[in-house]
Design a protein around this motif. Structure first.
Motif, short mmCIF file in Angstrom:
data_model
loop_
_atom_site.label_atom_id
_atom_site.label_comp_id
_atom_site.label_asym_id
_atom_site.label_seq_id
_atom_site.Cartn_x
_atom_site.Cartn_y
_atom_site.Cartn_z
N UNK A 7 0.83 -1.20 0.00
CA UNK A 7 0.00 0.00 0.00
C UNK A 7 0.86 1.25 0.00
N UNK A 8 0.28 2.34 -0.45
CA UNK A 8 0.97 3.63 -0.48
C UNK A 8 0.31 4.57 0.52
N UNK A 9 1.13 5.11 1.41
CA UNK A 9 0.62 6.13 2.30
C UNK A 9 0.75 7.50 1.64
N UNK A 10 -0.35 8.25 1.57
CA UNK A 10 -0.34 9.57 0.94
C UNK A 10 -0.92 10.59 1.92
N UNK A 11 -0.53 11.85 1.69
CA UNK A 11 -1.05 12.92 2.55
C UNK A 11 -2.56 13.07 2.32
N UNK A 12 -3.28 13.40 3.36
CA UNK A 12 -4.75 13.56 3.19
C UNK A 12 -5.07 14.62 2.15
N UNK A 64 1.33 10.28 -6.99
CA UNK A 64 2.36 10.26 -8.03
C UNK A 64 2.17 9.03 -8.92
N UNK A 65 2.17 9.28 -10.23
CA UNK A 65 2.15 8.18 -11.20
C UNK A 65 3.40 8.28 -12.06
N UNK A 66 3.87 7.09 -12.58
CA UNK A 66 5.09 7.04 -13.40
C UNK A 66 4.81 6.18 -14.62
N UNK A 96 7.37 14.86 -0.84
CA UNK A 96 6.94 15.00 0.54
C UNK A 96 5.51 14.51 0.71
N UNK A 97 4.68 14.73 -0.29
CA UNK A 97 3.28 14.37 -0.18
C UNK A 97 3.03 12.91 -0.54
N UNK A 98 3.71 12.43 -1.56
CA UNK A 98 3.43 11.08 -2.08
C UNK A 98 4.48 10.06 -1.67
N UNK A 99 5.48 10.44 -0.91
CA UNK A 99 6.52 9.50 -0.50
C UNK A 99 7.48 9.21 -1.64
N UNK A 100 8.07 8.02 -1.61
CA UNK A 100 9.00 7.63 -2.68
C UNK A 100 8.35 6.59 -3.56
N UNK A 101 8.73 6.65 -4.83
CA UNK A 101 8.23 5.68 -5.79
C UNK A 101 9.34 5.38 -6.78
#
Length: 960
Positions: free
Chosen positions: A258-263, A268-270, A365-370
């Motif tokens: 799962x991906x934790x994202x800011x509320x 982020x999509x790639x 910062x908002x979407x973490x690392x991908x």
């Protein structure tokens, strides 16, 4: 009413012996004919033996759980007994799980209206349906069978879904997904555990069972939730682990992510994923674009990007506008609005052929690392030379021998060969012949031959190197070692060693005793003697005719006599002509003096030949008075102390006509030298009555053993390694090896043992092959050699071997090159890697690293694998660019830890006197010896636990 008499005829046959069946059944050797009941009018009455139930149905039985059922055999005849003699179970897959046991040993007789109960068993080992018919042999005349059926059942766990993917979940929320476990098998499923690995946030099992085992009948299921509640922005993963008695998968692992994202933040999509380049030629560049998108409800900021992985250096950021100036790190930051996108231009410049892989990581910062995978298919040539070394053997000097060298291209694009040149110690003795010698183009998957010609210009080893320069990016210069020996026949006069033969005084018209002239071929190849001629005419040569071919180490002897015709000294020569490379014509000087004396000596001259300095030789000389006047001999003597004369009987001695005197002459040489002398028979006035020329050669016996130490290195336990030991005659006298013996467990002489003894002529040698069998740990021993030398006649070779039970080792652990002139290249030294692991060892690359890496070069396999108990060899050369100590490290990359072999050498400048001068300078580096690791992963034999990696480090003569 008419009553009829009922006559019953019973045919009874003798019982036969019975034999046991392997499965517990019995069968008669020869089945008796069944008794027949014959009634009035020949009608058969009675129904005989009845088996019930039929079939015997075991139903579904769990695997490896034996079940039993009763089987009844009922004799329904009221008046006739039935003999049950045996039964046979077919050896089929359907019948293997079943068994039948009679209630008592067979044969057995069942009286009228009698029953017997047998026991049938069923123990399935494999899931499936079984149907078996067992034949019962009895005397009722019918075919009776026991019919058995049953099903082997096994539990089978089904998981739905097979992967739990939560996608994006805000850090202030949680999401549950339901997982259902179902028993889709035919036997009871016992679940012994349900958990997460690793345990703890952000994943949890809020309502999963906690009491075990959980038992599910076939078709039953349970359901519980997996919860994802991220507390931070980023990508998270774990594994849901279910353990059960499912025989096919006792431990089932279900991926959870799962991906934790800011509320309310961006997502982020790639695309694309992966980012692919190519095909691209090695050294060239290609471009591709990664598109970053925002599928969230708010804008997101990109804080940085980085490229990592095994081939990260082959990929670069190529957009200067983003603030990325190339390389693998981009610290530029930018914002991607909702539903917007941002291109990230990338470039790939592959450094080697094959698929080059790396990972690009985007931080927000908002979407973490991908992450996204970067893949670049690199094309290029790959050079391969065959053979890797060329052995010419011994070739006659100034004659030519050729061998073929194949230059192959195993890559996927054209290979451009720039040149094929010669280097090393003796490049002038070799020539490269062929259309590719000056350069050529070799298409992919093809090869081109060149001929390497060897024309030795001198005797002895003539090593050199072929260097092939090409555009192979990983091996721009590839070497092939050339090994050839220049040989020739060598003419050496061994008797007399001084090449001077004096017959002394010989009466006129009397033929002297023969004196031998011996030659030896001390070369590596055969020697042809064209002629051996004695002159002038008073000298006569006998023996072998010419032309004559003499093998290496062999000899030829020609007896020479003198028959003087006048009272004078006549000098002559025995001239020997051959095809020797040097001194093809050699002579032995001959001297003979004719005399009128009446004393005739026999033999005259007296030649002792070669005598060892630790031995003596004695020959008799007899003088006879052939004249009519008596002759008185006062004394007999030689001038040199190495000769002594012992007359038989007292002196003075008067010899009448035809009387003789015998003298024993002893030769005891003390040094390596020729000893020409004269034995004088003297009268009372001091005048010579007769003389005999004496000759003898003193030879010092000596022998050599090489090598004196053999370290077989580290070998896999159970492997045998052979090495040669050469025992050679290093002196000028024949010696005898009287004994060889070997000590130490695991060591033996495979060939060359002397048995009852062996004589070695000068320059001859004996090769003994010693075999060492590796056992765990260090073993040592010795090879002893005993000769007939009076002093110092024994020698020994120290033997040692290390047995390695598992792991990988390099032999030797380090290379130290002798001083080498700057700008020149040394002879090669080799590094052997031995694989004692339980799986093949992958070779991923070979390189030289360190401060002075440019001063060393390596050739050998750049990739591939080393089989279990196999080995691979690399050749390293030292080419110092500056004087002083130079050091580097040979690194062989493997599927586990790298193999690291320290390299050292000293570069030298040429001094004013022409000698080498090693000046201080050059940087050193750590010379600690590193060795390879043996590794095993999940699924490999010997894996300790799932997802575990065992690494074993092996040191030379030490384990860790």
């Amino acid at each position: 009413m008419v009553l009829r008499a009922l006559a019953v005829l019973v045919l009874v046959f003798a019982a036969r012996a019975h034999a046991a069946l392997p499965d517990g059944g019995v069968t008669p050797d020869a089945l008796p004919d069944a008794p027949i009941l014959v009634g009035d009018g020949g009608v058969v009455i009675g129904s005989g033996l009845v088996v019930s139930p039929t079939p015997v149905d075991f139903g579904t039985v769990p695997l490896n759980m034996p079940q039993s059922r009763p089987v009844t055999l009922d004799n329904t005849e009221p008046l006739l007994a039935i003999d049950v003699t045996g039964f046979v179970k077919p050896n089929t897959t359907d019948c293997v799980p079943f068994s039948v046991a009679p209630d008592q040993p067979l044969p057995e007789t069942l009286g009228g209206n009698t029953q017997r109960t047998w026991t049938a068993g069923f123990k399935p080992l494999v899931a499936g349906t079984y149907d078996c018919t067992i034949q019962v042999f009895d005397t009722d005349g019918d075919l009776d069978v026991i019919h058995l059926v049953g099903t082997g059942g096994a539990p089978q766990l089904s998981v739905n879904p097979t992967m739990v993917a939560f996608g994006n979940v805000a850090t202030s929320a949680f999401v549950d997904q339901t997982v259902t476990l179902t028993n889709v098998g035919l036997a009871t499923l016992s679940i012994s555990g349900i958990g997460l690995m690793p345990g703890g946030p952000p994943f949890a099992l809020p309502n999963a069972p906690t009491a075990f085992p959980v038992v599910l009948a076939p078709g039953d299921s349970i359901a519980f939730d997996v919860r994802f509640s991220p507390t931070a922005v980023g990508t998270f993963s774990a594994a849901l682990v279910v353990t059960s008695n499912d025989p096919s998968t006792p431990m089932r692992m279900i991926g959870v992510s799962g991906n934790g994202v800011a509320p309310g933040g961006g997502v982020l999509t790639m695309a694309p994923s992966p980012v692919t380049f190519g095909p691209i030629g090695v050294g060239n560049s290609a471009n591709a674009t990664l598109t970053l998108g925002n599928a969230g409800a708010a804008s997101l900021d990109v804080a940085g990007m980085a490229i990592t992985g095994s081939a990260a250096a082959d990929f670069q950021f190529s957009d200067v506008a983003d603030g990325c100036v190339g390389g693998q790190t981009c610290l530029a930051s930018f914002t991607i609005n909702v539903a917007a996108s941002h291109p990230v231009p990338l470039a790939c410049t592959p450094s080697a052929t094959g698929t080059r892989l790396a990972t690009l990581t985007v931080t927000s910062a908002a979407a973490g690392t991908k992450t996204v995978t970067l893949s670049c298919d690199a094309t290029g040539p790959v050079i391969a030379l065959s053979p890797s070394s060329i052995q010419f053997g011994t070739i006659r000097v100034n004659t030519t021998s050729g061998q073929q060298l194949d230059i192959a291209n195993s890559g996927n694009s054209d290979l451009h060969v720039a040149s094929v040149t010669l280097a090393g110690a003796n490049p002038g003795d070799y020539a490269v012949v062929g259309s590719c010698a000056a350069g050529c183009t070799i298409p992919a998957a093809t090869s081109r031959p060149v001929s390497i010609d060897f024309t030795p210009t001198a005797r002895g080893p003539r090593p050199a190197t072929v260097a092939v320069a090409s555009d192979d990016p990983s091996q721009p210069t590839t070497f092939v070692e050339l090994d050839g020996t220049g040989g020739a026949g060598v003419l050496a006069i061994t008797v007399p060693a001084s090449a001077d033969l004096d017959f002394g005084q010989i009466p006129i018209a009397t033929t002297s005793s023969p004196s031998g002239v011996t030659i030896q071929n001390q070369g590596e190849l055969s020697l042809t003697i064209a002629s051996a001629t004695a002159a002038p005419a008073i000298y006569t040569r006998a023996g072998q005719a010419t032309p004559l071919t003499i093998a290496p180490g062999a000899t030829a002897t020609w007896p020479v006599t003198c028959t003087p015709t006048a009272a004078a000294t006549v000098d002559g020569a025995l001239t020997i002509t051959s095809d020797a490379l040097a001194n093809a014509v050699q002579s032995v000087a001959l001297h003979c003096t004719g005399t009128t004396s009446t004393l005739v000596a026999d033999p005259s001259p007296l030649g002792f030949g070669g005598v060892r300095t630790d031995r003596t030789a004695t020959h008799a000389v007899t003088v006879t008075n052939i004249g009519a006047v008596a002759v008185t001999i006062d004394h007999v003597a030689a001038s040199m102390a190495v000769y002594s004369a012992s007359p038989v009987g007292a002196l003075p001695r008067t010899l009448q006509q035809n009387q003789s005197l015998t003298v024993d002459v002893t030769f005891a040489p003390t040094a390596e030298a020729a000893y020409p002398d004269t034995l004088r028979f003297v009268d009372g006035g001091g005048a010579d009555l007769a003389t005999v020329a004496l000759s003898g050669d003193g030879h010092v016996p000596a022998y050599a053993i090489a090598p004196t130490t053999i370290d077989f290195g580290m070998r896999c336990v159970g492997q045998a390694e052979a090495r040669d030991v050469v025992v050679s005659n290093a002196g000028t006298a024949t010696i005898r090896i009287t004994q060889t013996a070997i000590t130490g467990a695991g060591f033996s002489i495979a060939s060359g043992d002397v048995g009852l003894g062996l004589e070695l002529a000068p320059t001859q040698s004996r090769t003994l092959t010693v075999v060492a069998q590796a056992a765990s740990g260090n073993r040592s021993g010795s090879l002893g050699v005993v000769t007939d030398l009076t002093t110092g006649g024994a020698g020994a070779v120290a033997l040692s071997i290390d047995g390695l039970a598992s792991g990988v080792v390099a032999n030797p652990s380090a290379l130290d090159f002798p001083t080498q002139a700057s700008g020149s290249t040394s002879d090669p030294q080799t590094v052997e890697v031995v694989n004692c692991d339980t799986a093949a060892l992958a070779i991923d690359g070979v390189a030289i690293t360190g401060v002075n890496a440019a001063d060393f070069n390596v050739s050998g396999p750049a990739s591939g694998s080393i089989a279990v108990a196999g080995n691979a060899v690399w050749s390293v050369r030292f080419a110092p660019t500056f004087p002083g100590l130079r050091s580097a490290t040979l690194v062989i990359a493997t599927g586990c830890a790298p193999i690291m072999v320290p390299l050292t050498g000293t570069g030298a400048s040429i001094g004013d006197d022409g000698g080498l001068r090693a000046d201080a300078g050059g940087a050193g580096e750590d010379t600690t010896s590193y060795y390879a690791c043996a590794c095993r992963g999940p699924g490999d034999a010997g894996a300790v636990a799932p997802l575990a990696l065992a690494v074993v480090l092996v040191l030379r003569r030490r384990r860790c």
